[in-house]
Design a protein around this motif. Sequence first.
Motif, PDB file in Angstrom:
ATOM      1  N   GLN A   1       0.852  -1.180   0.000  1.00  0.00           N
ATOM      2  CA  GLN A   1       0.000   0.000   0.000  1.00  0.00           C
ATOM      3  C   GLN A   1       0.896   1.242   0.000  1.00  0.00           C
ATOM      4  OE1 GLN A   1      -2.273   2.636  -0.477  1.00  0.00           O
ATOM      5  NE2 GLN A   1      -3.409   0.727  -0.343  1.00  0.00           N
ATOM      6  N   TYR A   2       1.041   1.858  -1.189  1.00  0.00           N
ATOM      7  CA  TYR A   2       2.029   2.932  -1.322  1.00  0.00           C
ATOM      8  C   TYR A   2       1.711   4.132  -0.444  1.00  0.00           C
ATOM      9  CZ  TYR A   2      -0.998   5.924  -4.184  1.00  0.00           C
ATOM     10  OH  TYR A   2      -2.012   6.735  -4.623  1.00  0.00           O
ATOM     11  N   ARG A   3       0.436   4.372  -0.121  1.00  0.00           N
ATOM     12  CA  ARG A   3       0.072   5.549   0.658  1.00  0.00           C
ATOM     13  C   ARG A   3       0.650   5.484   2.071  1.00  0.00           C
ATOM     14  NH1 ARG A   3      -4.293   4.010  -2.431  1.00  0.00           N
ATOM     15  NH2 ARG A   3      -5.165   5.595  -3.836  1.00  0.00           N
ATOM     16  N   LEU A   4       0.897   4.294   2.583  1.00  0.00           N
ATOM     17  CA  LEU A   4       1.511   4.172   3.900  1.00  0.00           C
ATOM     18  C   LEU A   4       2.920   4.756   3.897  1.00  0.00           C
ATOM     19  CD1 LEU A   4       0.366   0.571   4.890  1.00  0.00           C
ATOM     20  CD2 LEU A   4      -0.535   2.742   5.750  1.00  0.00           C
ATOM     21  N   TYR A   5       3.650   4.548   2.813  1.00  0.00           N
ATOM     22  CA  TYR A   5       5.013   5.067   2.722  1.00  0.00           C
ATOM     23  C   TYR A   5       5.012   6.587   2.603  1.00  0.00           C
ATOM     24  CZ  TYR A   5       6.139   0.171   1.757  1.00  0.00           C
ATOM     25  OH  TYR A   5       6.265  -1.197   1.845  1.00  0.00           O
ATOM     26  N   THR A   6       4.100   7.115   1.802  1.00  0.00           N
ATOM     27  CA  THR A   6       4.081   8.570   1.623  1.00  0.00           C
ATOM     28  C   THR A   6       3.611   9.268   2.902  1.00  0.00           C
ATOM     29  OG1 THR A   6       1.850   8.474   0.643  1.00  0.00           O
ATOM     30  CG2 THR A   6       3.725   8.384  -0.861  1.00  0.00           C
TER      31      THR A   6
ATOM     32  N   LEU B   1       5.958  -0.454  -6.551  1.00  0.00           N
ATOM     33  CA  LEU B   1       5.379   0.789  -6.038  1.00  0.00           C
ATOM     34  C   LEU B   1       6.202   2.004  -6.443  1.00  0.00           C
ATOM     35  CD1 LEU B   1       4.230  -0.112  -2.400  1.00  0.00           C
ATOM     36  CD2 LEU B   1       2.969  -0.302  -4.550  1.00  0.00           C
ATOM     37  N   HIS B   2       7.459   1.799  -6.808  1.00  0.00           N
ATOM     38  CA  HIS B   2       8.316   2.933  -7.144  1.00  0.00           C
ATOM     39  C   HIS B   2       7.823   3.675  -8.386  1.00  0.00           C
ATOM     40  CE1 HIS B   2      11.973   1.144  -4.792  1.00  0.00           C
ATOM     41  NE2 HIS B   2      10.899   1.310  -4.055  1.00  0.00           N
ATOM     42  N   ALA B   3       7.045   3.006  -9.222  1.00  0.00           N
ATOM     43  CA  ALA B   3       6.539   3.650 -10.437  1.00  0.00           C
ATOM     44  C   ALA B   3       5.301   4.505 -10.181  1.00  0.00           C
ATOM     45  CB  ALA B   3       6.218   2.587 -11.491  1.00  0.00           C
ATOM     46  N   LYS B   4       4.731   4.422  -8.982  1.00  0.00           N
ATOM     47  CA  LYS B   4       3.554   5.232  -8.668  1.00  0.00           C
ATOM     48  C   LYS B   4       3.911   6.715  -8.728  1.00  0.00           C
ATOM     49  CE  LYS B   4       0.519   1.995  -7.511  1.00  0.00           C
ATOM     50  NZ  LYS B   4      -0.774   1.825  -8.219  1.00  0.00           N
ATOM     51  N   ARG B   5       2.983   7.517  -9.256  1.00  0.00           N
ATOM     52  CA  ARG B   5       3.261   8.940  -9.384  1.00  0.00           C
ATOM     53  C   ARG B   5       3.556   9.585  -8.039  1.00  0.00           C
ATOM     54  NH1 ARG B   5      -1.147  11.275 -13.795  1.00  0.00           N
ATOM     55  NH2 ARG B   5      -0.854   9.655 -15.384  1.00  0.00           N
ATOM     56  N   ALA B   6       2.763   9.228  -7.025  1.00  0.00           N
ATOM     57  CA  ALA B   6       2.970   9.833  -5.707  1.00  0.00           C
ATOM     58  C   ALA B   6       4.328   9.449  -5.138  1.00  0.00           C
ATOM     59  CB  ALA B   6       1.859   9.394  -4.752  1.00  0.00           C
ATOM     60  N   MET B   7       4.730   8.192  -5.331  1.00  0.00           N
ATOM     61  CA  MET B   7       6.032   7.761  -4.834  1.00  0.00           C
ATOM     62  C   MET B   7       7.147   8.521  -5.538  1.00  0.00           C
ATOM     63  SD  MET B   7       5.835   5.434  -2.387  1.00  0.00           S
ATOM     64  CE  MET B   7       7.185   4.253  -2.420  1.00  0.00           C
TER      65      MET B   7
ATOM     66  N   VAL C   1      12.704  13.941  -1.469  1.00  0.00           N
ATOM     67  CA  VAL C   1      13.787  13.454  -0.614  1.00  0.00           C
ATOM     68  C   VAL C   1      15.137  13.705  -1.282  1.00  0.00           C
ATOM     69  CG1 VAL C   1      14.823  11.402   0.406  1.00  0.00           C
ATOM     70  CG2 VAL C   1      12.366  11.763   0.566  1.00  0.00           C
ATOM     71  N   LEU C   2      15.226  13.428  -2.582  1.00  0.00           N
ATOM     72  CA  LEU C   2      16.487  13.654  -3.284  1.00  0.00           C
ATOM     73  C   LEU C   2      16.855  15.142  -3.279  1.00  0.00           C
ATOM     74  CD1 LEU C   2      16.094  11.209  -6.300  1.00  0.00           C
ATOM     75  CD2 LEU C   2      17.721  11.014  -4.405  1.00  0.00           C
ATOM     76  N   GLY C   3      15.821  15.995  -3.423  1.00  0.00           N
ATOM     77  CA  GLY C   3      16.085  17.436  -3.354  1.00  0.00           C
ATOM     78  C   GLY C   3      16.612  17.839  -1.987  1.00  0.00           C
ATOM     79  N   ALA C   4      16.001  17.289  -0.936  1.00  0.00           N
ATOM     80  CA  ALA C   4      16.464  17.588   0.420  1.00  0.00           C
ATOM     81  C   ALA C   4      17.873  17.056   0.642  1.00  0.00           C
ATOM     82  CB  ALA C   4      15.492  16.983   1.434  1.00  0.00           C
ATOM     83  N   TRP C   5      18.160  15.875   0.096  1.00  0.00           N
ATOM     84  CA  TRP C   5      19.496  15.285   0.233  1.00  0.00           C
ATOM     85  C   TRP C   5      20.537  16.149  -0.485  1.00  0.00           C
ATOM     86  CZ3 TRP C   5      22.685  13.224  -3.666  1.00  0.00           C
ATOM     87  CH2 TRP C   5      23.834  12.569  -3.185  1.00  0.00           C
TER      88      TRP C   5
ATOM     89  N   PHE D   1      14.921   8.391   2.805  1.00  0.00           N
ATOM     90  CA  PHE D   1      15.198   7.768   1.517  1.00  0.00           C
ATOM     91  C   PHE D   1      15.217   6.244   1.651  1.00  0.00           C
ATOM     92  CE2 PHE D   1      18.090   6.519  -2.019  1.00  0.00           C
ATOM     93  CZ  PHE D   1      17.340   7.038  -3.059  1.00  0.00           C
ATOM     94  N   GLY D   2      15.814   5.744   2.714  1.00  0.00           N
ATOM     95  CA  GLY D   2      15.856   4.302   2.930  1.00  0.00           C
ATOM     96  C   GLY D   2      14.472   3.718   3.140  1.00  0.00           C
TER      97      GLY D   2
END
Length: 805
Positions: free
Chosen positions: A742-747, A774-780, A787-791, A764-765
């Motif tokens: 369930q990708y929404r749990l990660y976001t 799930l990595h292909a989901k638009r929200a993900m 996260v990459l911008g913050a990094w 990021f981890g």
Amino acid sequence: MPVRHWQDTITLRTHLQGPLSPHTRFDHRTYPYTMQDDLLDEVEDREYVALHLENEFLHVIVLPELGGKVFSVWDKLAGREVFYRGSSVKPLLMALRGAWVCGGIVFNFFHLGHSPTTMSPVSFEMGHDDAQTDAGASITVSNIDLTTRARWAVTLSLKPGDPRLHQRVWLRNRMPYRQRYYFWADAGLRGCDDMQLVFPHSKALMKSGEVVDYPLWDGRDLSLYRTYSGADHMFMLDSHEDFFGCYSATEDAGLVHHADRAQSIGKKFFTWGTGDEPTDYEGFLSDGDGEHFELQSGRFIDQATYEFMRPFQTMQWDEFWWPLHGIGGWVWASDEAVLDFKLEGSRAQLAVVTCMAHESARISIRAGESVVWSERTALAPDAPYRTVAELSDDAVSADTLTVVVESAGRELLRYMHPPAHVGQPAVLETGERDPVELTPEDEATAADLYLRGVEQELRCDFTGARRLYVLCLERDPALAGAHVGLGVLDYRTGRFEQAREQFASAVDLDRHDHQAKYYLALATLAVGEREQARAMLRRLIALGTWAEEASELLLWAAEAPETQVSTAALLDTAEILRNEPEQWLEVAAEYEATGSRGRAIELLSEGCRTLAAMDAYALVHYTLAHYLELAGDDQSAERERRSARECDLTGCFTWRLEDIAILRAAISHDETDWGARYLLGNLLASFERTDEALAMWQTAAGIDDSFSPLLRNIGWGLWRCRKDLDQAQAWYRRAIERDPNQYRLYTELDDVMTRAQSPVEERFGMLRSAPQELHAKRAMKTYFAAVLGAWWRSCARAEAEREDE
């Protein structure tokens, strides 16, 4: 020709959505609906139910599976689509629940934004308007809005010989307490270079919040579509006329919207912009179908305005959409005729079209009381009359010219040139006012605080409204309206005893406050003192004040005789309610409330026998069990509770006050029923009784912690309400363990970690730990990018610090 109506299917290229979210936001604009925000990069041809209306001028297609939107209106005379019709169904995340599709006419109810059902199926009926087969036909789309439990319906109809699409809007507050409401019809149209807006006003409220002169402001002509380079909108403020619309000279086609301004005053223009930016929007909105803008008609002056519907109140009003063609442009409209008038020197160009045929109409131009030009002609919807009138110098120099269109001794349209609104210095009715600086709360009067509380209640900020009502009463305990406001908030969240105390205080302060007396009867009924409530209601009816509301509530207070209901009638009901358990439960609740428990039991039992979705919905079985127990059938009630405990609770949310008693009864029969506790916690959270909700959820998780949405809800409550970010993260991680797909749990967990200022590497981890699909989901992707911008920024700061050292 007689108006035809029929049903079939159409196949449309459709950009797909993923499954509905198993989670809900617990906010007052969307609960108990879940989000429709999982847009996939997949396209397929899909069939949709299509409802058709057709007369000699228009062919209308309505799609009930897309919220009842008017998908297409084909103008036979012009050979063109009146509204924007995309070549595909391509959702954009613009609605309260996410997905929304532009074009056609979309109906928006109760809350600011595109309604929760804009991409969901709604009920529909089709038929002739009366027994005469040549009298016209209609399509009615309707639904019960679960956020408010109010019912809405829009009837779209055509008449023989009439080129207009008639829209009748009907709203009913089914609840015994006041509720805010709102309505806007959103019509999408195709943009073109010379599209001109016809808005008969002199002041406009812009997206920036500025009130500006219209049409000329700051060197711009706001009536020209091409004026707006970026996304913008405009509300008409001084609405003295009943019409607005647009016209393109190049296409020689346009649109008039007409409605009694006392019923529907709102007039809005919205554009995505016509500069470089809209190219991107076109790609988001459609598959290359061109520019899109919107004309919107509303119940109120702008979309920041709401009003209350009284308990059980019903209202309706009429609007018309009138496609134009071959008239060259237009400046004025009535409900029967449209006029174009352009004065160049001594030459007046006139064009007139009517919605019905007139064999001998008279068109005249008057200067003062003198008729300076007149002509008789036939007028018809399919034959616009156009001419050039030569006027004398005296006529041209007159302060005003008046154009009058008459037929059979009756005036069809009257237009004064220049129009009365042109050049007026200020808004006359409802719009422009100097900015109001609010007095600080510690200096505000009790009356000011009360009015602010009402505004917050209208905006569904019930926490803010409660705080202001309490503060108001601290300043002035004798302000009865604040007691009523607090009582309404208590009642609608199931705090019936507290509500009765507030209403009683209001009545003690003002014996003539019949609104407070009505609400006191309501709360008295809710706490079980039916006989006393009935006596209070009969007194209100006798006094003739709040009598309609009291009469409706008396039905709830009465022990109505049981009415036999046939299986055929139940099947008719099933067809209207479709395969949606929530709609069935709302009808059953109305039967139960008005004393027809037997009908409620039969309705739900029939639904479970005939529809798999009903039998699989736990709340149906819990409700049926409660009704059966009240009817004395304990054995059947226990059977239904067993069925409820076997149901999958994914996507099942409670939203009705009555469900408190239903679920508490289930818990009292089985303390280990974690599902009933989970559902009751959802309901309490939606009522902003978060501490009680968390306690209910945590007890449920102590019984069975295998259900991921339950664990997520605990995390959500600890995050949003307790601000306990460490514990919230722990519960989200447990939810992910139970359902890692369930990708929404990660976001959501990333949002919690961001607020907790967790290291970028940890965020990021966590996101990377999600299953690869799930990595292909638009929200993900969006969260990964953040996260990459913050990094990157973190690395840049660290590098800068090293250089400084």
